[in-house]
Motif scaffolding. Structure first.
Motif, PDB file in Angstrom:
ATOM      1  N   PHE A  10      48.338  32.867  28.756  1.00 25.60           N
ATOM      2  CA  PHE A  10      47.247  32.529  29.666  1.00 25.60           C
ATOM      3  C   PHE A  10      47.490  31.209  30.388  1.00 25.60           C
ATOM      4  O   PHE A  10      47.998  30.263  29.792  1.00 25.60           O
ATOM      5  N   GLN A  11      47.075  31.181  31.651  1.00 25.43           N
ATOM      6  CA  GLN A  11      47.102  29.905  32.368  1.00 25.43           C
ATOM      7  C   GLN A  11      46.109  28.942  31.715  1.00 25.43           C
ATOM      8  O   GLN A  11      46.386  27.768  31.575  1.00 25.43           O
ATOM      9  N   TYR A  12      44.965  29.468  31.324  1.00 24.74           N
ATOM     10  CA  TYR A  12      43.960  28.672  30.628  1.00 24.74           C
ATOM     11  C   TYR A  12      43.642  29.327  29.288  1.00 24.74           C
ATOM     12  O   TYR A  12      42.708  30.120  29.194  1.00 24.74           O
ATOM     13  N   LEU A  57      54.055  35.205  31.768  1.00 28.71           N
ATOM     14  CA  LEU A  57      53.696  33.823  31.431  1.00 28.71           C
ATOM     15  C   LEU A  57      53.116  33.150  32.662  1.00 28.71           C
ATOM     16  O   LEU A  57      53.812  32.893  33.633  1.00 28.71           O
ATOM     17  N   ASP A  58      51.800  32.922  32.602  1.00 27.97           N
ATOM     18  CA  ASP A  58      51.089  32.409  33.773  1.00 27.97           C
ATOM     19  C   ASP A  58      51.035  30.886  33.719  1.00 27.97           C
ATOM     20  O   ASP A  58      50.276  30.307  32.945  1.00 27.97           O
ATOM     21  N   GLU A  59      51.843  30.263  34.535  1.00 24.62           N
ATOM     22  CA  GLU A  59      51.898  28.797  34.623  1.00 24.62           C
ATOM     23  C   GLU A  59      51.971  28.147  33.257  1.00 24.62           C
ATOM     24  O   GLU A  59      51.258  27.187  32.975  1.00 24.62           O
ATOM     25  N   THR A  60      52.815  28.690  32.410  1.00 25.06           N
ATOM     26  CA  THR A  60      52.963  28.127  31.078  1.00 25.06           C
ATOM     27  C   THR A  60      53.559  26.727  31.151  1.00 25.06           C
ATOM     28  O   THR A  60      53.393  25.926  30.248  1.00 25.06           O
ATOM     29  N   LYS A 110      48.213  35.227  41.884  1.00 29.73           N
ATOM     30  CA  LYS A 110      49.175  35.345  40.790  1.00 29.73           C
ATOM     31  C   LYS A 110      48.485  35.623  39.458  1.00 29.73           C
ATOM     32  O   LYS A 110      48.864  36.541  38.723  1.00 29.73           O
ATOM     33  N   SER A 111      47.459  34.826  39.173  1.00 29.64           N
ATOM     34  CA  SER A 111      46.753  35.034  37.909  1.00 29.64           C
ATOM     35  C   SER A 111      46.046  36.377  37.888  1.00 29.64           C
ATOM     36  O   SER A 111      45.950  37.033  36.855  1.00 29.64           O
ATOM     37  N   THR A 112      45.536  36.772  39.031  1.00 28.28           N
ATOM     38  CA  THR A 112      44.861  38.061  39.107  1.00 28.28           C
ATOM     39  C   THR A 112      45.837  39.190  38.744  1.00 28.28           C
ATOM     40  O   THR A 112      45.505  40.089  37.975  1.00 28.28           O
TER      41      THR A 112
END
Ligand SMILES: Nc1ncnc2c1ncn2[C@@H]1O[C@H](COP(=O)(O)OP(=O)(O)O)[C@@H](O)[C@H]1O
Ligand SMILES: [Mg+2]
Lengths: 399, 483, 264
Positions: free
Chosen positions: C101-103, C186-189, C57-59
């Motif tokens: 960003f997730q991080y 929105l990655d795991e916001t 997912k993040s990729t």
């Protein structure tokens, strides 16, 4: 080694009483001459080009010292002569003994420098020493400064070297003595012209629980070498050395630090950042010596470098010498590019690669400059640095 | 109660040198002293070709003009190079034995005491040994298996006779005789050592191993090792060293040259247990060694692993010249200095080619009055685009009279280089010791555990057989580190 | 608006990629991560992407934002009909692509305010607009800081410097509100947020919903989807979309987990 006879001739022009007391230093210097790259401490800095030139003691210059920082007492010198400020804080300091090499040259010729004596418990206004050097091609000046803080005294001193475009040579020796519990913040800003050569050395002796902080910005010159030495001679002393080296053009900039832990419970911290542009050559040598008996020493040192050009070079050597088992010492050195994830993050917000780079470059230096405790001096350092960085102008609003 | 430094010291004193005995064999030894005549004698004795004699003489003449280096952080009296005998060999070996059965039983006995029962080696499958006793190789095993694979593994004196072209092509190309004082001396007088050639695409079917041993009084040992890994080949080489106990100091000035061509890999492991001298610092080996690997080909790899517990003085920097693009250099080191031992050791990684990578992991343990220095150089030349180095260098201090020093040099002349250096120095953790003891582990075992843990990163690079030996050696070295 | 067709991607070999010295960890070179993703997002839509850890997912999110260190081996991505993959990260940002960003990255020394202004002006420049007036800008930002219930003082702190996990996520949404992107990824916001913060973040996201904008929500939890109703839900596993459906699919996943889909 080249003939050093012009130093001999120049010496004969000094006033007779000076000649008498200083001849030992001159002889010591003539005997050894300038150090060579065969000596470990000078391995990366070749003084031969400097030694080959016949420098003359500089005449009365047409000095234009920089503006004084608003919240400081100002003392302005031009090639060692006082041009503004309290005459009691200025004087020619005699060296009792001088370490071999450059210190003997300095001791033989030393003219006026800072002479600051702060009595026990006093906390005077910060002092801004505007030390102007130059005005004469192949001119030279040698200065000897002294700072002494009595028990519990606290002081902030900004040593601000600057000058013009002349190919000038200067040496400065600074002796610092901190009595028990005294605290000194020394802010060293070196902003000489590209043709100037300078060799400086600071020796600080720290008494019981004394605290010495030295924050510096060095912008280089034709050939610049600084030695910053601190000896923690009594228990509980602490030293923090931090600085930014940012030479550009064809500058050669060499910073050597040495921390001698000679008593228990000493703390030392060192953080340096080097940014090398163009054909600049930077040298960083940080030595920490923990002597027998200096138990519970806690020492950390970090140096990080960035090269901005394929012609730039950095030589870094963080050294530890430890003769005691009850210590905690660490050092780290890195050399590399800007943090890729930070670059990407900024770009994903729309900043161009160039802006993002410059921004990170500035923050790289700012991590150290931001620690300068005197706000006016911090802004001065940041402005001077930005003026030398690519795209620095655009970042000025950051300040 | 936790261990006091005094306790640690007392226990350290009890460590004895397990390999301290000497073999009684008549030797043929030239009188002490060095001259062109001595070099001619050595060369003639070994039946060497003219080019090699010439090379030795050139090295000797150059050496006469060189000065002994004093920059290392070690102290010892000046060495009298005219007091050393430069050639010695056991008489019973004047004729090289054809098989193990012909070897002097006394020699085999010696090795047995050292824990390398030569006779049993064939059962210890996978380890071939070329044993150097003083200056002459006494036996070589597993020749057949190697021969089938096309691997040449023999004493260098034999290689000079049997494979002169190979030797001539590579000898002195990694460490030229003018490189440094000890390498110059070695080039002039080297007596024996090993030669390895692994042909193209061959994965050497077993670990190759040599045990060196200095036996004769007052003899310097000057071995010369040359390992060439041809394109796409792989070889793992183990070197172990032990010397008997003597009062006087003995000089050991070896040279090891490694050449890795395109895609080749060489793994070189050393366990060094030369006699370290006694508690007062009497006797012991001066170990002044030049080891260097040349990653000459693309994507080649050279990996040095060393466990250094012996010698009175060690001066040694196994290095890699990363010339080929994408080549990799590694250095893993554990060094122990105890009593009056001094070690100045580390590595050099010279990045020349593009995308070259190097890793340095150095673990130093200093006890008693031991003085130990890590000295490392990482140099990135302008041609080395995208070079990377990671260096980690940790020191553990046991007792208040020892010293641990770190002198890492980094010289970077390429803006794409990525270097990271980390170093720590601390004493053995009192809370770790206490924790272990509160779980019922004796102090001695706890120290051993903690030290082994401290060295784990390096031990795991050693081939299995050696890793076990290294751990044992470490325990013996630090036996009774607490009391 | 966004059309992803048969996208395959793997980790780029580190040594060949000059920029990626801090990108993919060594050893993973050539590892295939995305193995044929096809997905079309129209203006006004909200798509939720769910799936087990490590499914890619993040990729996918980073590929859309332009992070280096990945090689696209097959397929394409069109954004407004243009080849998105040909643009630099900053060009994508200025054209309205935003990645939360997730991080989120910490950048000490660069203030949040400075980042926001520079980013906003970069976008205006690409649109041919003049730089925003300093006063207008401040008012614009402050209003949004209040919406996110953040302390105005944070504007002068370094970007994400010393922020807690929750504060970082809120800061991502603040940046989104200030920059007004059109495609929001929105990655795991929602990860690491407490209930109150989740509400604030969701409200922030909903403020941005409009017929012209689209949202790609990467999440593990139904609770975010309770606030931000998705039109479509996709399940990513081992680099592929293994199932797509309506909002009810998310509820099903909440009950059954991913196992039944992965096995398929
Ligand atoms: N930079 C990288 N280096 C090494 N492996 C990576 C990198 N990026 C992603 N991966 C691997 O690719 C897979 C997908 O990762 P990711 O996209 O972060 O998954 P998700 O976000 O779905 O949890 C994982 O196996 C992960 O370890
Ligand atoms: Mg993820």
């Amino acid at each position: 080694m080249t003939a050093l006879s012009h130093y001999e001739q120049a010496f004969e022009k000094l006033p007779a009483p000076l000649r008498e007391s200083r001849r030992v230093h001159l002889h010591a210097f003539l005997e050894q001459g300038f150090p060579t790259t065969r000596e470990e401490d000078w391995r990366y800095t070749d003084l031969a080009p400097l030694a080959a030139l016949a420098y003359e003691p500089a005449a009365a210059p047409d000095a234009r010292p920089a503006a004084a920082l608003e919240d400081c007492e100002a003392l302005a010198l031009a090639n060692g002569r006082l041009i503004r400020g309290d005459a009691r804080k200025h004087g020619a300091n005699e060296a009792r003994e001088a370490a071999p090499g450059i210190p003997t040259l300095n001791a033989a010729f030393a003219s006026g420098g800072l002479n600051l004596d702060i009595a026990a418990g006093e906390r005077p206004q910060p002092l801004h020493l505007l030390n102007w050097l130059g005005g004469q091609t192949q001119g030279m000046t040698h200065q000897r400064h002294r700072i002494r803080l009595g028990r519990g005294a606290q002081a902030t001193v900004v040593l601000h070297d600057h000058g013009d475009a002349a190919a000038f040579f200067s040496t400065q020796m600074l002796d610092i003595e901190l009595d028990g519990g005294a605290q000194l913040d020394l802010i060293r800003i070196q902003d000489l012209g590209a043709a100037a050569s300078a060799i400086t050395r600071t020796d600080a002796a720290l008494g019981r629980d004394a605290r010495f902080r030295c924050l510096s910005l060095d912008l280089g010159g034709a050939l610049v070498r600084h030695d910053v030495n601190a000896a923690l001679t009594q228990p509980g002393a602490s030293a923090e050395l931090a600085g930014v080296l940012a030479p550009s053009g064809r500058s050669h900039l060499d910073l050597h630090t040495r921390l001698d832990h000679r008593a228990p419970h000493g703390t030392s911290r060192e953080t340096f950042r080097a940014i090398l542009a163009d054909r600049a050559h930077g040298v960083f040598n940080g030595k920490v010596v923990v002597h027998p008996g200096a138990q519970k020493t806690d020492s950390e040192q970090h140096v990080a470098s960035l090269l901005l050009s394929p012609q730039a070079e950095i030589d870094a050597k963080p050294e530890l010498e430890i003769y005691n088992d009850d210590v905690k010492c660490a050092h780290g050195a890195t050399c590399g590019q800007l943090d890729e994830s930070a670059l990407y993050y900024l770009r994903s917000r729309g900043l161009t690669l160039e802006t993002a780079r410059n921004l990170l470059l500035f923050t790289f230096a700012h991590e150290v400059l931001g620690r300068i405790p005197l706000a006016s001096a911090r802004r001065l350092a940041e402005r001077l640095l930005l003026a030398r960085l690519p795209g620095g102008k655009a970042l000025e609003e950051l300040l | 109660m936790s261990a006091t430094p005094k306790d640690l010291e007392n226990l350290l004193k009890r460590r004895e040198y397990a390999a301290g005995f000497s073999t009684d064999i008549e030797s043929e030894t030239v009188p002490p002293g060095l001259s062109e005549d001595v070099i001619r004698f050595i060369s003639a004795r070994k039946g060497e070709p003219d080019w090699l004699l010439e090379w030795r003489l050139k090295a000797y003449r150059r050496w006469l003009k060189m000065v002994e280096p004093r920059w290392a952080h070690v102290h010892y009296p000046r060495i009298d190079y005219q007091a050393i005998s430069y050639y010695s060999r056991p008489k019973s070996l004047a004729e090289r034995p054809k098989s193990l059965d012909e070897v002097d039983p006394k020699l085999l006995e010696t090795y047995k005491k050292l824990g390398i029962p030569l006779k049993e080696q064939e059962r210890l499958a996978g380890v071939a040994m070329d044993v150097v006793f003083d200056s002459v190789s006494v036996a070589t095993t597993f020749k057949d298996t190697l021969k089938k694979a096309g691997v040449i593994f023999c004493p260098i004196s034999e290689a000079i006779r049997e494979h002169p072209d190979l030797v001539r092509k590579y000898l002195g190309t990694v460490v030229p005789f003018g490189d440094n004082f000890y390498a110059g001396l070695n080039s002039a007088v080297f007596t024996d050592g090993s030669f390895v050639y692994v042909p193209k695409g061959v994965r050497c079917p077993m670990e190759l191993s040599t045990y060196f041993r200095i036996n004769e009084r007052n003899t310097g040992q000057f071995e010369r090792t040359l390992i060439v890994a041809d394109e796409g080949s792989y070889v793992s080489y183990l070197e172990g060293c032990t010397a008997p106990q003597r009062d006087e100091n003995q000089l050991h000035a070896a040279v090891v040259e490694l050449v890795a061509l395109d895609g080749a890999q060489i793994k070189y492991s050393t366990v060094q247990n030369w006699y370290p001298g006694d508690e007062e610092g009497r006797g012991g080996i001066y170990n002044f060694v030049t080891k260097r690997g040349d990653c000459r080909g693309r994507a080649s790899k050279i990996s040095w692993t060393q466990v250094e517990t012996g010698s009175a003085i060690t001066w040694k920097y196994p290095s890699c010249i990363l010339r080929g693009d994408d080549s990799v250099g590694e250095f893993y080191s554990v060094a122990v200095t105890n009593n009056r031992q001094q070690a100045d050791t580390g590595t050099k990684m010279i990045h020349v080619g593009r995308n070259t990578r190097s890793t340095i992991v150095s673990k130093g343990i200093s006890a008693g009055h031991g003085q130990q220095s890590y000295r490392g150089l990482v140099r990135v030349l302008p041609s080395a685009q995208n070079a990377r180095n990671y260096t980690q260098c940790d020191s553990l201090l046991i007792g208040g009279s020892c010293g641990a020093h770190t002198f890492p040099y980094t010289e970077v002349r390429n803006p794409n280089a990525h270097l990271e250096h980390e170093a720590t120095t601390s004493k053995i953790g009192e809370d770790q010791l206490f924790y272990c003891r509160s779980r019922g582990i004796s102090e001695e075992d706890a120290v051993s555990m903690i030290v082994n843990g401290f060295c784990k990163q390096v031990f795991k690079e050693l081939p299995m057989e050696f890793a076990v030996e290294a751990q044992k050696l470490l325990s013996v070295s630090l036996e009774g580190a607490v009391g | 608006m966004l059309e992803i067709t048969n996208l395959h991607a793997q980790l780029a070999p580190a040594s060949l990629n000059e920029q990626s010295s801090r990108g993919p960890a060594p050893g993973g070179e050539g590892k295939k991560i995305l193995q044929g993703i096809t997905l079309a997002v129209k203006p006004g839509e909200v798509h939720a992407v769910m799936g087990p850890n490590g499914s890619g997912k993040s990729t996918l999110a980073h590929l859309l934002a332009g992070r280096e260190g990945y090689t696209v081996t097959e397929g394409q991505v069109r954004y407004d009909g243009k080849d998105l993959l040909a643009l630099s990260p900053e060009e994508r940002a200025c054209d309205g692509v935003f990645l939360g960003f997730q991080y989120p990255v910490e950048i000490p020394g660069v203030s949040n305010l400075y980042l926001l202004r520079t980013a906003l002006n970069a976008k205006r420049k690409r649109q041919g607009l003049p730089e925003i007036d300093a006063m207008d800008f401040l008012a614009w930002v402050k209003e949004r800081v209040k919406q996110m219930k953040m302390d105005i003082a944070m504007l002068h702190r370094g970007v994400n410097e010393g922020f807690s996990g929750g504060e970082k996520k809120r800061n991502e949404i603040l940046q989104m509100l200030v920059l007004e992107p059109r495609l929001m990824i929105l990655d795991e916001t929602d990860s690491g947020l407490d209930i109150d913060a989740l509400k604030i973040v969701s409200e922030g996201i909903n403020l941005m919903r409009s017929p012209q904008r689209a949202i790609l929500l990467v999440t593990h939890y139904q609770r975010l989807l309770d606030y931000v109703k998705p039109d479509f839900v996709h399940v990513l596993a081992r680099g592929r979309i293994v199932k797509s459906g309506g909002p009810e699919l998310a509820l099903e996943l909440e009950q059954k987990g991913y196992g039944w889909l992965e096995a398929a």
